[in-house]
Enzyme design. Structure first.
Site, PDB file in Angstrom:
ATOM      1  N   THR A   1       0.321  -0.973   0.645  1.00 18.74           N
ATOM      2  CA  THR A   1      -0.145  -0.438   0.387  1.00 18.74           C
ATOM      3  C   THR A   1       0.872   1.684  -0.484  1.00 18.74           C
ATOM      4  O   THR A   1       2.173   1.500  -0.577  1.00 18.74           O
ATOM      5  CB  THR A   1      -1.296   0.391   1.096  1.00 18.74           C
ATOM      6  OG1 THR A   1      -2.060   1.123   1.352  1.00 18.74           O
ATOM      7  CG2 THR A   1      -0.558   0.594   2.197  1.00 18.74           C
ATOM      8  N   ASN A   2       0.136   2.330   0.585  1.00 18.82           N
ATOM      9  CA  ASN A   2       1.417   3.544  -0.007  1.00 18.82           C
ATOM     10  C   ASN A   2       0.326   4.544   1.297  1.00 18.82           C
ATOM     11  O   ASN A   2       0.021   4.081   2.239  1.00 18.82           O
ATOM     12  CB  ASN A   2       0.777   4.079  -0.764  1.00 18.82           C
ATOM     13  CG  ASN A   2      -0.381   5.087  -1.309  1.00 18.82           C
ATOM     14  OD1 ASN A   2      -0.827   5.147  -0.579  1.00 18.82           O
ATOM     15  ND2 ASN A   2      -1.286   3.786  -2.533  1.00 18.82           N
TER      16      ASN A   2
END
Ligand code: PMT
Length: 210
Positions: free
Chosen positions: A21-22
């Protein structure tokens, strides 16, 4: 007017316990949804996982992965006059999903990744969207130049460009400082809360006539 807004990160699963993810908190996209609703517009917010409350009166679709976001946008875009794609969509996902938790039985683990679908790049040519299209550009260098390239390639009306190398703006911060990159000029918005920046973006979005 009817707004479709994407927000937040996507999660690209590796196994039942892990994902890529980020750092997107969703704040910028949720601020846009809140500002559009406040101005009397109908809003569909399509969001990856965040810890935020959905602004009152906004139609909400929760997604996890880039593929799910792609499908939700594809299905809902026909209802929109304006689309603002603010989500930090993962550009790559694991090629294979392991049904079982991956065991730590080696010193190294190599994960093969493949491109996710390009939602912004599909808006005009695949989804046939003819409304006002606003993309974001998260850059760490040559912010305006890269944003102008995206503006042309993705056939947007304008791009909201932010410098995500800074910790005081962009990802997971309460404030942002952006350049609105139009085909013939650029407008710079001073550092401000994401709510105030969102109000300016919504104002610009509503005056574009296609
Ligand atoms: O969520 P916050 O913590 O408030 O942070 C806000 C933000 C930094 C996430 C936001 O301001 C921002 O910059 N959003 C765009 C993030 C991004 O992924 O930028 P990009 O330059 O990689 O992508 C360009 C555009 O293509 C974006 O409109 C993005 O939504 C879109 N995209 C990207 C990949 C993909 N597979 N499909 C897409 O549609």
């Amino acid at each position: 007017m009817k707004f479709l807004i994407t927000a937040g990160p996507t999660r690209e699963a590796l196994d039942p316990a892990r994902y890529i993810t980020n750092r997107s908190s969703g704040r910028m996209g949720y601020a846009l949804a809140g500002a559009a609703k406040h101005d009397g517009h109908e809003v569909i917010l399509i969001s990856g996982p965040t810890a935020l409350d959905v602004p009152a009166g906004v139609d909400f679709i929760h997604v996890e992965s880039a593929q799910e976001m792609y499908e939700a946008v594809r299905d809902m875009v026909k209802y929109a006059d304006v689309a603002i794609l603010c989500a930090a969509v993962a550009d790559y996902r694991p090629v294979a999903y392991s049904e079982q938790k991956i065991k730590k039985d080696g010193e190294r683990l190599i994960i093969e990744l493949e491109r996710t679908p390009d939602i912004l790049g599909s808006m005009r040519d695949v989804f046939g969207f003819t409304g006002t299209l606003i993309g974001f550009a998260a850059e760490t260098q040559n912010v305006e130049d890269y944003a102008r390239g995206k503006l042309e390639r993705k056939k947007c009306d304008f791009i909201v460009a932010n410098d995500v190398s800074r910790s005081d703006i962009g990802f997971d911060s309460r404030e942002n400082e952006v350049a609105l990159v139009f085909p013939d000029h650029t407008e710079y918005l001073e550092k401000d809360t994401k709510e105030h920046i969102a109000m300016h973006i919504i104002e610009h979005a509503t005056i574009i006539r296609r």
